[in-house]
Design an enzyme around this catalytic site. Structure first.
Site, short mmCIF file in Angstrom:
data_model
loop_
_atom_site.label_atom_id
_atom_site.label_comp_id
_atom_site.label_asym_id
_atom_site.label_seq_id
_atom_site.Cartn_x
_atom_site.Cartn_y
_atom_site.Cartn_z
N HIS A 244 -2.09 -3.08 -2.81
CA HIS A 244 -1.92 -3.03 -4.29
C HIS A 244 -2.50 -3.75 -5.24
O HIS A 244 -3.20 -3.43 -6.35
CB HIS A 244 -0.45 -2.55 -4.82
CG HIS A 244 0.08 -1.35 -4.14
ND1 HIS A 244 1.28 -1.59 -3.20
CD2 HIS A 244 0.05 -0.22 -4.15
CE1 HIS A 244 1.84 -0.52 -2.47
NE2 HIS A 244 1.11 0.49 -3.27
N GLY B 111 4.47 2.24 -6.17
CA GLY B 111 5.23 0.88 -6.28
C GLY B 111 5.64 0.31 -4.87
O GLY B 111 4.83 0.49 -3.73
N ASP C 278 -6.19 5.48 2.36
CA ASP C 278 -5.62 6.88 2.12
C ASP C 278 -6.88 7.59 2.04
O ASP C 278 -7.40 7.95 1.08
CB ASP C 278 -4.80 7.07 1.06
CG ASP C 278 -3.45 6.37 1.27
OD1 ASP C 278 -2.68 6.88 2.44
OD2 ASP C 278 -3.22 5.43 0.71
#
Ligand code: PAF
Length: 283
Positions: A37, A31, A151
């Site tokens: 995102h 979130g 990541d």
């Protein structure tokens, strides 16, 4: 767009979609959305019939001294942003829905790959990441799952888990989204003061300088890694954790940069600990 809280409701909707022949795309997140995102969601939206996003701050991947309690959260804003991207379903469970019997007894072992770099600095982190990703993949049953390359170690481990444990999912790697000045987007950037925000550029600047050096013919890891470390050391507000140059496939440290490799860096800048990486492509 539906917001689902219960695991059985998620399962039912995803099963119904698959039964209707829809391809399910899944974007797992913690979130507090940013453009990074949203880029994953856009990709899922454009490639799949049913686009599912999860919002779950997974306690299992935070160490006891880490920022679980203060990790930024704003579900209403996330839901509105996901809806604007045309996402079909947001799964926003409580911990009991993901781990119905409390802390799971059986977890996914990331092996040696999960003990290096981020895993060495954050013991248990990748156990937590792989366990929740496996759990969510089993609940959603997607054919494609979308992960950001920021990541990078996580991406390599998820891909390896899918391969080693035969998850019927394609792990899709999506490029890091950056601010115009190069700072990689991260939910934790919200904790940077304006001075720290400027200081944090030492990570992306160091990485860019290293990639340039490799493009111009330097294949020795020492000086290339030093290019990054020196940039971070020169920044008084930054504290270097590690620099590593690894093979993209094996994740082993490289001895010569003779095929594409990855430079990874982690540093604390003020309160947040930031990570970034770049592809090194020899000329
Ligand atoms: O990258 C993240 O946000 C998290 O590690 C993930 C993959 C959603 C698992 O909690």
């Amino acid at each position: 767009m539906d917001v689902i809280r219960r695991r059985q409701d998620l399962r039912a909707v995803a099963e119904r979609g698959r039964a209707e022949g829809l391809t399910v795309g899944f974007v797992p997140t913690m979130g507090f959305f940013h453009e990074g995102h949203l880029s994953l969601m856009r990709r899922a939206r454009s490639e799949c019939d049913l686009a599912v996003v999860s919002v779950f701050v997974n306690p299992l991947q935070f160490g006891p001294t880490e920022d679980l309690a203060s990790y930024p959260r704003d579900l209403d804003r996330d839901v509105a942003m996901a809806e604007a991207e045309g996402i079909d379903l947001v799964f926003a469970p409580d911990a009991e829905e993901v781990y119905p019997r409390g802390r799971p007894e059986v977890t996914v072992d990331p092996g040696q790959l999960g003990e290096r770099l981020e895993g060495a600095s954050r013991p248990g982190h990748f156990h937590g990441v792989l366990t929740v990703v496996a759990n969510l993949l089993n609940l959603v049953g997607p054919s494609m799952a979308y992960f950001g390359e920021k990541d990078f170690q996580q991406l390599v481990l998820v891909r390896r888990m899918a391969l080693d444990l035969s998850f019927p999912v394609e792990v899709v790697e999506c490029p890091t989204v950056r601010e115009p000045d190069g700072l990689a987007l991260s939910s934790r950037n919200v904790f940077l003061s304006s001075e720290e925000r400027t200081a944090a550029l030492c990570l992306s600047e160091g990485l860019r300088a290293a990639a340039k050096r490799v493009r111009e013919g330097d294949s020795w890891p020492g000086p290339v890694a030093a290019e990054i470390a020196d940039r971070v050391h020169a920044e008084p507000l930054a504290e270097l954790d590690y620099v590593a140059l690894v093979d993209e496939e094996t994740f082993q440290e490289v001895e010569r940069i003779e095929r594409p490799a990855r430079a990874l860096v982690a540093a604390r800048v003020g309160r947040p600990r930031l990570i970034d990486n770049i592809r090194l492509e020899p000329s």
